[in-house]
Structure formats: C-alpha cells, structure tokens
Design an enzyme around this catalytic site. Structure first.
Site, PDB file in Angstrom:
ATOM      1  CG  ASP A 116      -1.991   0.821   0.969  1.00 14.75           C
ATOM      2  OD1 ASP A 116      -2.392   1.150  -0.125  1.00 14.75           O
ATOM      3  OD2 ASP A 116      -2.563   1.248   2.110  1.00 14.75           O
ATOM      4  CG  HIS A 123      -4.258  10.740   2.671  1.00 15.41           C
ATOM      5  ND1 HIS A 123      -5.314  10.646   3.517  1.00 15.41           N
ATOM      6  CD2 HIS A 123      -3.596   9.622   3.035  1.00 15.41           C
ATOM      7  CE1 HIS A 123      -5.260   9.594   4.298  1.00 15.41           C
ATOM      8  NE2 HIS A 123      -4.045   9.106   4.042  1.00 15.41           N
ATOM      9  CD  GLU A 188      -6.564   5.158   4.469  1.00 19.11           C
ATOM     10  OE1 GLU A 188      -6.103   6.103   5.489  1.00 19.11           O
ATOM     11  OE2 GLU A 188      -5.857   4.161   3.855  1.00 19.11           O
ATOM     12  CD  GLU A 190      -5.371   2.818  -0.456  1.00 20.31           C
ATOM     13  OE1 GLU A 190      -4.562   2.256  -0.951  1.00 20.31           O
ATOM     14  OE2 GLU A 190      -5.048   3.093   0.785  1.00 20.31           O
ATOM     15  CG  ASP A 222      -5.897   0.802   3.583  1.00 15.85           C
ATOM     16  OD1 ASP A 222      -5.821  -0.296   4.020  1.00 15.85           O
ATOM     17  OD2 ASP A 222      -4.999   1.568   3.542  1.00 15.85           O
ATOM     18  NE  ARG A 226      -8.354   6.698   9.509  1.00 12.91           N
ATOM     19  CZ  ARG A 226      -7.532   6.574   8.420  1.00 12.91           C
ATOM     20  NH1 ARG A 226      -6.174   6.145   8.280  1.00 12.91           N
ATOM     21  NH2 ARG A 226      -8.347   6.858   7.188  1.00 12.91           N
ATOM     22  CD  GLN A 229      -3.488   4.748  10.643  1.00  9.17           C
ATOM     23  OE1 GLN A 229      -4.773   4.820  10.694  1.00  9.17           O
ATOM     24  NE2 GLN A 229      -2.832   5.035   9.785  1.00  9.17           N
ATOM     25  CE1 TYR A 233       1.624   7.185  14.610  1.00  7.67           C
ATOM     26  CE2 TYR A 233       2.875   7.001  12.543  1.00  7.67           C
ATOM     27  CZ  TYR A 233       2.567   7.847  13.428  1.00  7.67           C
ATOM     28  OH  TYR A 233       2.875   9.170  13.727  1.00  7.67           O
ATOM     29  CE  LYS A 242      -3.958   2.216   6.892  1.00  6.72           C
ATOM     30  NZ  LYS A 242      -4.555   3.141   6.349  1.00  6.72           N
ATOM     31  CB  THR A 246      -7.856  -4.568   2.007  1.00  8.43           C
ATOM     32  OG1 THR A 246      -6.990  -4.439   3.104  1.00  8.43           O
ATOM     33  CG2 THR A 246      -7.513  -3.802   0.945  1.00  8.43           C
ATOM     34  CB  THR A 341      -6.428   7.940   1.134  1.00 11.69           C
ATOM     35  OG1 THR A 341      -6.330   7.295   2.151  1.00 11.69           O
ATOM     36  CG2 THR A 341      -7.480   8.598   1.235  1.00 11.69           C
ATOM     37  CD  GLU A 355      -7.496  13.487   3.786  1.00 14.37           C
ATOM     38  OE1 GLU A 355      -7.424  14.319   3.089  1.00 14.37           O
ATOM     39  OE2 GLU A 355      -7.483  12.204   3.069  1.00 14.37           O
TER      40      GLU A 355
END
Lengths: 426, 426
Positions: A116, A123, A188, A190, A222, A226, A229, A233, A242, A246, A341, A355
């Site tokens: 990815d 983004h 997301e 994509e 995706d 959050r 994450q 992360y 994630k 997917t 994204t 966002e």
C-alpha cells in the site's frame, strides 16, 4: 497503444453495452474471476453491458492468472479477439453469455504480496498534521513514493461484510490501553493495481518498462481503525489498524482499456524537487475519477461523500513500481498495489472520514439528519470510478461495496458466516 | 506433550543420528521440502543424522502444506509413526533414505503472508536509541508485540546468495538523497515460525489455543540496509530496507520437538506492566540458543560473532499470534512470522551489526585483522541454533547461510543467475 478496440463508435451485439450510461461498453471489457451457480470451477469472465462473457469457455484461456502472466503483446491480441467476438455476432456466441446478476464474483486472483502506497500529497499532509502537528510532511515524501507492506490474507471482494475490529486503544492520554472494539472505524478510497508479468529478484524495473508489468486497476477500500492506528503505528508503521480487511472491486480494468485516459500534466508543482533519474515519469498519470458513497442503515439510497481524480496523485503507478523494485525486490504476477488514499486539494476531494471530519471534530451530516465522525455499524461504503475523455467512450470501474457488522461480543464468540475469509480462487 | 518420541535414550538404526554432536537425532525429526537429483517433484523429507527420509514415499503424505494443515493431534500421530520407523529397522526401510548431501533443499512451503515482529526489548531499546536518541522505547512497546508486514516474494532458502541492494540514501545531513548501492548492509538474527492450521477472519485466537497454530520454527536472517532504512522508515515503517531478501533455514523443527525446551520464568521484569488479559502468556517461552557466525572472503573458517537465547524475548510466539489476530486478521497455513532480532542484555548477545558496532562507530575486529562496520561483498553470514535441557537429547535447527554479492553496476544490468528468485515449491 490506441487501436480499433478503443473506437468510440464501436458497438456490441450485446445491446445493454451500448446504452449511454453503461459502465461496461465494448471499449472497456474488464476481467473478473467468477463461478456459475452450482459449479465450483473458477472461470475468467469479461463484462459487457449487464452480461458476462465466459472467456474460459469461449476462448479456452485458463484462469485470470494465465492472462495476467501474458506479455503485453499477448494481452493486446486477446483484447482484440474479444472485441471482435463482441462486435460481430456469430452463430452461437450468445451461449457464452451469462447475466451478471447470476454469477458469483470472486477475488480476481491469488494475491501473493499486497503493498500500500501513500501517494496523495494532500492526504499525507492533512493526515500527517493530525498525527504530527509539528511535522506533517516528512522530508522523504517528495523524493520517493512512500509505502508499506499490507496483508494478503484479509483482502476480500466487494460485497463481503466487514466486521468492526477489536484492538488496543488508548482512551485517556496518560492511561493504559484497553482492548475494545474500535470507535474510529474509517474507509480509505484507493485505486488498486494488479500486476502482470513478474520481475527477477535483484533486478530493478526501469521506468520506461514499468507499465508492461501493470495488468489493470480496480477500486480498493483500505478499511482503517484510526484509534488502533494512533497507538500502534510507531515505529514500524500501520499493522492491526489496517489488516482486519481490505476490499477490492471484482472487475479489473486493463491497462489497455485505460490507455486513452492519460493526463498530460504532471501533478508535481514546478517548485518541487525533480525526482531522481530512475524515478522520472515516462508517461502521464491515468485520469480516473473516483467517488465515495455512504448509506447508513436508515437511508434507502447512498449519498455521495467525496470525489477525486487519480491523476492528481503525487506519484504515478509507474513510479511506484520502479521504487518498489529499485532495491531488487521481485514482483510476482497477481501482486496487488494500493495507491494510498486518493485525496485532492479541496474539501470535497477528501478520501476518508479522518480527513473529512478532521479526526472527528467536524462531523459529516447525512440527509437523514444523522451525523458521522467515523463509521457506525450498518453503514455501507460504496466506491465508484470511471474514465472520461473527449473523443473516447466513457468506461467504468464498477463498484466496491462493504457494510460494517457490529464487533463480536468477545474473542471467544464465533462470528456469523458472512464474515469468514473469502478464499483466493487459485 | 512429552511422549516416548522425546525419550533421550531412544536411538535410530541410522547410525549418524546417534553421535553426540548430531543436530538431527531421532528426538528432533525436522521437516523440509526437497527435490531428488534429476526429479522435479517436490517431496517432504525428515532429517535424521546425515540422511533424509523421503516421507512422501515412505508414508504417502502429500506436500509440506498437507502436514502443516493437520490439526495438532494428527501431527503428533505422524511424529510417532516416523519415530517408530526410525527406531526399529524394518526390511527395506533404508530404500527411503537419501544422503542429505545429495538433495536440493527448497523453501519449506508457499508463504502467503510474512510478518516480522520486534520482540527483543534489548534490541528495540538499543536500535531505537540510535534512530530516536530522545525516545528509544516507545510507549506501546510493553503493551503489545509490535510488528509490521514483510515481503513474501523475496524470501529465499539458506544458501541463496544475497545481492547488495541499491536504494535512496542521504549522505549529507542536509543534502538531497542519492540512488546508490547500500553502504550499511546488515544481517538480523531472528527465529522464524511457520504457522499450521489457519484461523477464521473476524475471530481472534485465544492465548490458551495459540500454540495449536504453531507448526514449527526455523532460523531467519532479516537482511537490512540501514542507510536505506534511516531515510525511508518514517512514517510507515521499513520497506525497501528489508524486502530485497529474507533468508530462512530449510529444516522446520516442529512444535512437538520443541516441547521439552521451555522456560519457566517469564522474561518480563516484575516492575513492568502486566499484559492485558487477552495477551497473558499461557506457557513459558521456548529456550532456543541462537548464534551468528561470520566469514569474510579471506577467512577459511567462520568466527562466532554473537549468541543469544530466544526465551529472553519480551513476548512469546503465542503472544505474537494472539496480538496478530486480535483484530480478526486471519492467518493461513504456511504463513511465516519472524521474531525480530534476538538480542540479549550483554554485548555478546547483540543480534545485528548495527548493535554490535553502535551504528558503525565501534568496528568489529575479525581474526584476519579485517574490521567490519557493516557487511562487505563476499562476507558470508551463518545462523545456527539448538535446544538443550537436562534430561533431554540436544536438538539442532541446522544452519541459515547467505553470502553477499556485489551490487549490480546499474539497474539495466541482468544479475547473474544465482540471485534469481527462489520459487516457492507449491
């Protein structure tokens, strides 16, 4: 290469393909893996209007994998043969058609590795600013298409319901984490790209040859948690935030079908650094319009939440492939890459709720009066995409759908059947 | 479960298995995928002394994948059958033996997903301090086994030469990156774990059942380009710094063979936070001694560079599996997990050159008078491992070897054949 298969005047004897709004006119001809009712065999199909051509029966080709492995010239010849088959009706041709509503669409192929990217600078800047207010866009961003490895085992085909994941979440800034269902579930938007012929370990792909390795594109969601994450992360990147699911659309629009839809203008502003020589784009980006639609459990019809243009990405698919193999990393037929994204500059171009709602601070209002900071159980996310260009027939990517199921009650509960893993067809 | 197959007095009619230093006594019986000379068929073998039993012929089992998919009880029964076969000679049994020197050892299986953990707190603290002097150990470290997804396509079997990768490197602190061969190539000593029965998407694995999904372990060298890593790894983690090659040893020592070698003591100091309930270890870690040996092109024999104990890792394999599936991420038979660099507290326990040389500042001295900050072309890295416990027979993991080839001259050069990708056997 533009040839007679792209002629906007070309019509098919499958009448539904000729209607003005058709996603799958004869100029498109995307591939999918499918099964007929009551038959376990995985077949290769091409979409035409509201019908599917059983390519395995009509042309004696093998699976999707066999077509993906073909060199570019072979793929072009097969496209020309299928175009002729659909343009001029021959006796018995209709026996190879099945209504799309009566086939089971599968994951396109066995996906070896899934990578990815993070190729939208809009983004990356907006999201980077949320996680690192002092440092939104990191110094490497304008030099390389940043990417991470994703998880193949949880890639599912459009229509598969997605269960809200559990995970470690820090609720109070200084408190310990708790293990609980995610409260910040997001999508997301994509573009996905399936790879054709593989490369040799140790040997980077050159930019001028990169697109020969590109088989075609799909829509990719995706799904992202959050809250998981934010806690997990650092320092090794996204993982459980994630890899619970997917989603990809079943129809792969081939590189050949995309050929008329190129941007002449690079997305990179002239004041930005030029890419290093091995990464200098050899051709314009594909102009693919992408949309997100959302339908809560209370809504009859989905509402459009955002729209963006893939050609506004900071890096092209060719640059992504070159970077990926620049250290000798081999790609294999059927590998999947995600673009990251696809967000644009404006508010209506934002490709995820993180966002759109500025991390939940500005909720999204739905026509029912409901609001959304993040996804709620029962919400359905629908991605759509298409290409338009004067002088050519509009082609569609179809849809990528997924509805959110409530989290399981506890780790020991067996979830209902609809969330079991979708098997790769091969 | 300890049974008669673990009896230290048990001997085999294959005499080489009974010598005191044997890596593969009858108590071990690791599996590998192999080919006989002049025969393309991939077979399943078991190591016994300096011989390989052709299990596919002798027991009519399918491939490695078929054995990996078996539930634990089936694997135990097969182990007992093979043990009996090797303990009591029956007429014609020797026809199923092939000298190990005459078989071609392959990657054990088709690896779907590869995940690399970061489970040594000593490694994480020391390396974290180099990349983030102000913040070596991040707040999540003691709460979850941190991990990232790796690349399956570049996993190769021991003996495959590894080509020095090119990549983007920042040579001057403020200058632009250059695309050049890595000058900071490193190894990482890791334990690999191959997974047996898969799990269902959406359904976390419980800690008390986690080890049922563990098929067995191998040695794993997570080759790393530190200069590429430093520039690329923010914000999404390591990518091209790692995915040019990962080496694994061919022999998988099964969970059943490891059973006698358990640590009773948790590695976690009492002052550290207790793991969340779903992550509380249900059993002690496996005590596996691991070593790195290095041989430069000028050296006849390799020299030992470090030694460490897998049971000193902060997280157990069971905890890693539980965390991995705690969001519903499904695992599949044949998936590989890496433990992360196995480093201990002391200087001689450091599992990579980055740690040993403090990022190149304190070069390693070799018996030839040569020094190493990082690996040079022609250097061979050899990982070794074994288990010892009073009252049980010592068992070995074999070796994981790889020699460094010089970087290609330019991206358009075809590298020599020895660096082409090793195919998965399935």
């Amino acid at each position: 290469m533009i040839d007679h298969t792209h002629d906007p005047e070309l019509k098919s004897w499958v009448e539904s393909a000729n209607s003005p709004g058709a996603e799958f006119p004869i100029q498109n001809m995307p591939y999918a893996s499918f099964r007929r009712a009551g038959d376990e065999r995985v077949r290769l199909g091409v979409a035409i209007g509201d019908q599917v051509v059983d390519i395995t029966e009509a042309f004696g080709t093998g699976s999707m994998q066999a077509v993906m492995e073909m060199p570019q010239e072979g793929r072009v010849r097969l496209r020309q043969r299928i175009s002729s088959f659909l343009a001029r009706h021959a006796r018995g041709s209709e026996t190879f058609l099945i209504p799309a509503s009566r086939v089971e669409l599968l994951l396109p192929c066995a996906i070896g590795d899934y990578t990815d990217f993070y190729a939208s600078i809009h983004h990356a800047t907006k999201v980077g600013g949320m996680f690192r207010p002092d440092n939104p866009l990191l110094p490497n961003y304008k030099w390389m298409p940043v990417a991470y490895h994703g998880r193949s085992s949880s890639i599912v085909v459009s229509g598969t319901a997605v269960r809200r994941p559990w995970g470690q979440i820090v609720e109070a800034a200084t408190g310990p984490p708790v293990y609980s269902p995610s409260k910040a579930l997001d999508y997301e938007l994509e573009l996905g790209a399936f790879l054709g012929p593989g490369s040799t370990m140790g040997l980077p792909i050159e930019i001028k040859k990169a697109e020969k390795h590109l088989f075609g594109v799909c829509l990719l969601n995706d799904w992202s948690a959050r809250d998981i994450q934010a806690w997990e992360y650092q320092p090794l990147g996204p993982f459980l935030a994630k890899n619970f699911a997917t989603s990809v659309s079943p129809w792969i629009v081939t590189r050949e079908a995309l050929e008329p839809f190129r941007s002449a203008v690079p997305a990179r502003p002239p004041e930005d650094p030029q890419p290093l020589p091995h990464l200098r784009a050899a051709s314009g980006a594909y102009r693919i319009m992408l949309e997100v639609w959302l339908r809560s459990a209370k809504m009859r019809e989905p509402v459009r939440v955002s729209q963006s243009d893939f050609s506004a990405m900071y890096w092209t698919l060719g640059q992504m492939l070159v970077h990926h193999t620049s250290n000798g990393c081999p790609i294999r037929t059927g590998d999947l890459i995600g673009s990251g994204t696809v967000s644009g500059r404006e508010k209506h171009n934002r490709g995820c709720l993180l966002e759109i709602t500025s991390r939940g601070r500005e909720p999204l209002e739905l026509p029912t009066g409901e609001t959304r900071r993040f996804l709620e159980d029962g919400d359905e996310v629908i991605l759509r995409g298409w290409c338009e260009q004067p002088g050519f027939r509009r082609i569609g990517l179809g849809e990528c759908r997924g509805v959110i199921l409530p989290a399981i009650q506890a780790a020991s509960e067996t979830p209902p059947k609809e969330s079991t893993v979708a098997r790769n067809p091969a």
